[in-house]
Write an enzyme that holds these catalytic residues in place. Sequence first.
Site, PDB file in Angstrom:
ATOM      1  N   HIS A   1       0.809  -1.231   0.000  1.00  0.00           N
ATOM      2  CA  HIS A   1       0.000   0.000   0.000  1.00  0.00           C
ATOM      3  C   HIS A   1       0.845   1.286   0.000  1.00  0.00           C
ATOM      4  CE1 HIS A   1      -3.543  -2.385   1.213  1.00  0.00           C
ATOM      5  NE2 HIS A   1      -2.789  -2.941   2.129  1.00  0.00           N
TER       6      HIS A   1
HETATM    7  C1  BDR Z   1      -3.154   0.847   5.277  1.00  0.00           C
HETATM    8  O1  BDR Z   1      -3.371   0.341   6.587  1.00  0.00           O
HETATM    9  C2  BDR Z   1      -2.169  -0.111   7.141  1.00  0.00           C
HETATM   10  O2  BDR Z   1      -2.354  -1.383   7.672  1.00  0.00           O
HETATM   11  C3  BDR Z   1      -1.122  -0.079   6.057  1.00  0.00           C
HETATM   12  O3  BDR Z   1       0.124   0.309   6.597  1.00  0.00           O
HETATM   13  C4  BDR Z   1      -1.664   0.949   5.086  1.00  0.00           C
HETATM   14  O4  BDR Z   1      -1.236   2.246   5.421  1.00  0.00           O
HETATM   15  C5  BDR Z   1      -3.868  -0.041   4.273  1.00  0.00           C
HETATM   16  O5  BDR Z   1      -5.234  -0.076   4.538  1.00  0.00           O
END
Ligand code: BDR
Length: 314
Positions: free
Chosen positions: A244
């Site tokens: 992500h």
């Molecule tokens: C986001 O949530 C976190 O778990 C990850 O680091 C990312 O920023 C994805 O939904």
Amino acid sequence: MSDTRKIIIDTDPGQDDAVAILLALGSPEHLDVLGITVVAGNVPLALTERNARIVCELAGKTDVPVYAGCDRPLRQKLVTAEHVHGKTGLDGPQLPDPQMQLSDGHAVDFIIETLRKEDTGTVTLCPLGPLTNIATAFEKAPDIVDRVQQIVLMGGAYFEVGNITPAAEFNIYVDPEAADIVFKSGADIVVLPLDVTHKALTTAPRVQAFRDMGTDVGRMTAEWTDFFERFDKEKYGSAGAPLHDPCVIAYLLQPDLFSGRHINVEIETKSDLTRGMTVADWWRVTDRAPNALFIGDVDADGFFALITERLSRL
Ligand code: BDR
Ligand code: CA
């Protein structure tokens, strides 16, 4: 260094946050990381600030200041994601205790002071976690909003809807009131939602390329990826996990890898069922004014090639 963009990374590491930080620190000719501000999110603040220091040390960049910020959302109890990231937030490889010290002062004050000190329109904020620090800074010092060059953030979803609830993505869900303040602020916002991050999966050959670097950074990145991808593989039946947060940094480095639409995005803060939802007018069915560039697609091979090349410099 005039092409170098000044950024503040606001983060809750997290394995994918860690890769995003490494990607930025491996790109000094493009990005000048003025500081890393840390927030509670994936795990509590005591761990996220520790993790940020571990990542700076791993990159050999202990001169980048790390500031601890808000330890809880504006109005609700902290929700964390150990089920994805493990107990420490950086589960996977064995990690040393960090030697590097936290910088004195609060992350929110660092954000405010930096935006006031630097020329207007020259500092980009890169939130990779809940938006608590950014919203708190905007509430405390409304004059800084117009000084922000851009906010490029990971959060939300339209087509993929939610990952922590059926309707909400984690970063927005943890602090919807903060997200609401940021999305209503009038700042120039670019959103990297689940719609795009779910197209950037850590397949076996991509992770092998990290391992093949033959460096500590490459090995750690592969081991982090091995750890957190188990969760998404089980959940989505996918070939790997979405990386992500590096999408934010990759967007700054190579925006042509991405495409999206300039649309209106509102945050649901009231409904029990859909709290934290990003109500994105992708199809432009309302007359609400656009307030964000909402990214929908990525050249995933180009994205991973960029990460591999930049991380191999560290
Ligand atoms: C986001 O949530 C976190 O778990 C990850 O680091 C990312 O920023 C994805 O939904
Ligand atoms: Ca994150």
